[in-house]
Design an enzyme around this catalytic site. Structure first.
Site, PDB file in Angstrom:
ATOM      1  N   HIS A 150       0.817  -1.226   0.000  1.00 35.30           N
ATOM      2  CA  HIS A 150       0.000   0.000   0.000  1.00 35.30           C
ATOM      3  C   HIS A 150       0.844   1.267   0.000  1.00 35.30           C
ATOM      4  CE1 HIS A 150      -3.521  -2.418   0.553  1.00 35.30           C
ATOM      5  NE2 HIS A 150      -3.222  -2.788   1.782  1.00 35.30           N
ATOM      6  N   GLY A 158      -1.964   2.315   4.779  1.00 35.56           N
ATOM      7  CA  GLY A 158      -2.337   0.937   5.093  1.00 35.56           C
ATOM      8  C   GLY A 158      -1.255   0.132   5.780  1.00 35.56           C
ATOM      9  N   HIS A 197      -6.457  -7.545   0.874  1.00 38.10           N
ATOM     10  CA  HIS A 197      -6.654  -6.187   0.375  1.00 38.10           C
ATOM     11  C   HIS A 197      -6.005  -5.994  -0.988  1.00 38.10           C
ATOM     12  CE1 HIS A 197      -7.025  -5.918   4.789  1.00 38.10           C
ATOM     13  NE2 HIS A 197      -7.971  -5.046   4.505  1.00 38.10           N
TER      14      HIS A 197
END
Length: 414
Positions: A150, A158, A197
């Site tokens: 991220h 993140g 994610h």
């Protein structure tokens, strides 16, 4: 100890490079989102004796490689000078809050003691792994402290402060393939992300909307996507070949809640087809664990063993795919399960898979693995919401995507 559903594949031509140093483990264990995770992972790998030098007729399966810190020039290959100068020169208790916010150093990415060493060592560790496979010292490298997918060019995000994945891809795509039949051929790098994610920062870094030529880098993220679910990015959705921003080298497979071995088994042929068309020379796999059952994210219901499991996927990549590979870490917030999973994946990569029923060795971290005291991370009771209609939609969409991807690839002789 060898009755795992993932079978041993015999001897490696060369040992797997395991990137490790006490300094790396110590500084990675300070990461605010995953305190002491790195320490527990390495201690369990060590407790199983996986990194011990083998003697007799059995060849050495692993080579421990000490990482070196990344230099400023290496970090500047992607990050902005302003971001690096700010984050590397701040103390955790004396920061300009307005500037900190500008660089994402708040909320889920607070400053912490040792952040400069963390950034240089984690980036250096992943780049060390990349150098090992680039220099043909090994076919496989493992760096469980990497995988910070991220972190953006000028912002932390993140739980990620350094874009080690992007830096490694940039490093590998500059490689000259001296052993290739066509030495002037530019290497192809495939980045596969298995974290819960979406790999927003990595995918965005190499996204080229409207491009009509072949790319050196292909990113493919399998993740959960839903309204409001982090990270918010249009690239997290199922790609649309009719969208002007479509890039067949920036791909996503978004899954609904409860994704289990059955769902991963169903979509895996898509991943194989992408790989077969792209024909990568290097494959980087981000092995985030927050999609495993038992993770506090409580979103997927993936497990460590069985057909379609995380272990099954990694076995196929390491032992059946062509090309050099590097396994990186990522998310995973149930620390004992992270230690279980990455220890097991280490054994799989080395061709000596541990039994998932194996008892945790009695050592200083033993009590962290209660109540089962075994290696397995089994599925829970969550319902898989990836129904037949949705899976068919994914498959039909990828028929079109694969056709475009195939048309963009330059024949390897050119």
């Amino acid at each position: 100890m060898m009755d795992s559903p993932v079978e041993s594949t015999g001897l490696h031509a060369r040992p797997v490079a395991y990137i490790f140093s006490e300094d790396l483990v110590k500084i990675s264990s300070r990461l605010p989102s995953n305190r002491n995770r790195s320490l527990l992972v390495y201690s369990l790998v060590h407790a199983y004796g996986l990194l011990a030098t083998c003697t007799g007729q059995e060849s050495q399966r692993f080579l421990v490689v000490r990482p070196r810190p990344a230099g400023k020039k290496e970090l500047l290959a992607y990050h902005t000078r302003d971001y690096l100068e700010y984050v590397m020169n701040q103390s955790s208790d004396a920061q300009n809050l307005l500037e900190a916010s500008e660089f994402g150093l708040e909320d889920d990415c607070p400053m912490f003691h040792g952040i400069k060493d963390y950034i240089t060592l984690v980036a250096g560790a992943t780049l060390t792994g990349a150098a090992v496979i680039r220099d043909d010292s090994s076919d496989v490298a493992i760096c469980w402290d990497g995988g910070r997918h991220h972190a953006k060019k000028a912002r932390a995000s993140g739980f990620c402060y350094v874009a080690d994945c992007v830096l490694a891809i940039l490093f590998l795509k500059r490689t000259i393939l001296s052993t290739h039949p066509h030495p002037l051929k530019k290497p192809r790098v495939m980045y596969l992300d298995l974290d819960l994610h979406f790999s927003d920062a990595v995918s965005q870094a190499f996204h080229k909307p409207g491009s009509t030529t072949a790319a050196q880098v292909l990113t493919l993220s399998i993740h959960h996507a839903a309204p409001g679910f982090f990270p918010l990015s249009p690239l997290a959705s199922l790609p649309d070949v009719d969208d002007p921003a479509f890039d067949p080298f920036t791909l996503s497979v978004p899954l609904k809640a409860g994704a289990s071995n059955k769902t991963f088994l169903r979509i895996w042929p898509i991943i194989e087809h992408v790989k077969d068309i792209f024909r990568p020379d290097f494959i980087i796999v981000q092995c985030g664990l927050d999609g495993l059952a038992g993770d506090p994210m409580a979103t997927f219901n993936w497990s460590l063993g069985g057909e379609g499991s995380l272990g099954w996927c990694i076995h196929r990549i390491i032992h059946e795919w062509q090309g050099k590979k590097m396994l990186l870490g990522g998310g995973g917030y149930n620390t004992p399960n992270a230690a279980r999973a990455w220890t097991y994946l280490t054994s799989v990569a080395g061709g000596i898979p541990l039994s998932l029923d194996a008892d945790i060795p009695e050592y200083s971290g033993y009590l962290r693995f209660k109540p089962s005291f075994t290696l397995d991370v089994p599925a829970g009771n969550m319902q898989d919401q990836n129904m037949e209609e949705y899976l068919q939609t994914i498959e039909a969409t990828y028929e079109g995507i694969l056709s475009v991807l195939d048309s963009r690839m330059v024949p390897p002789t050119l």
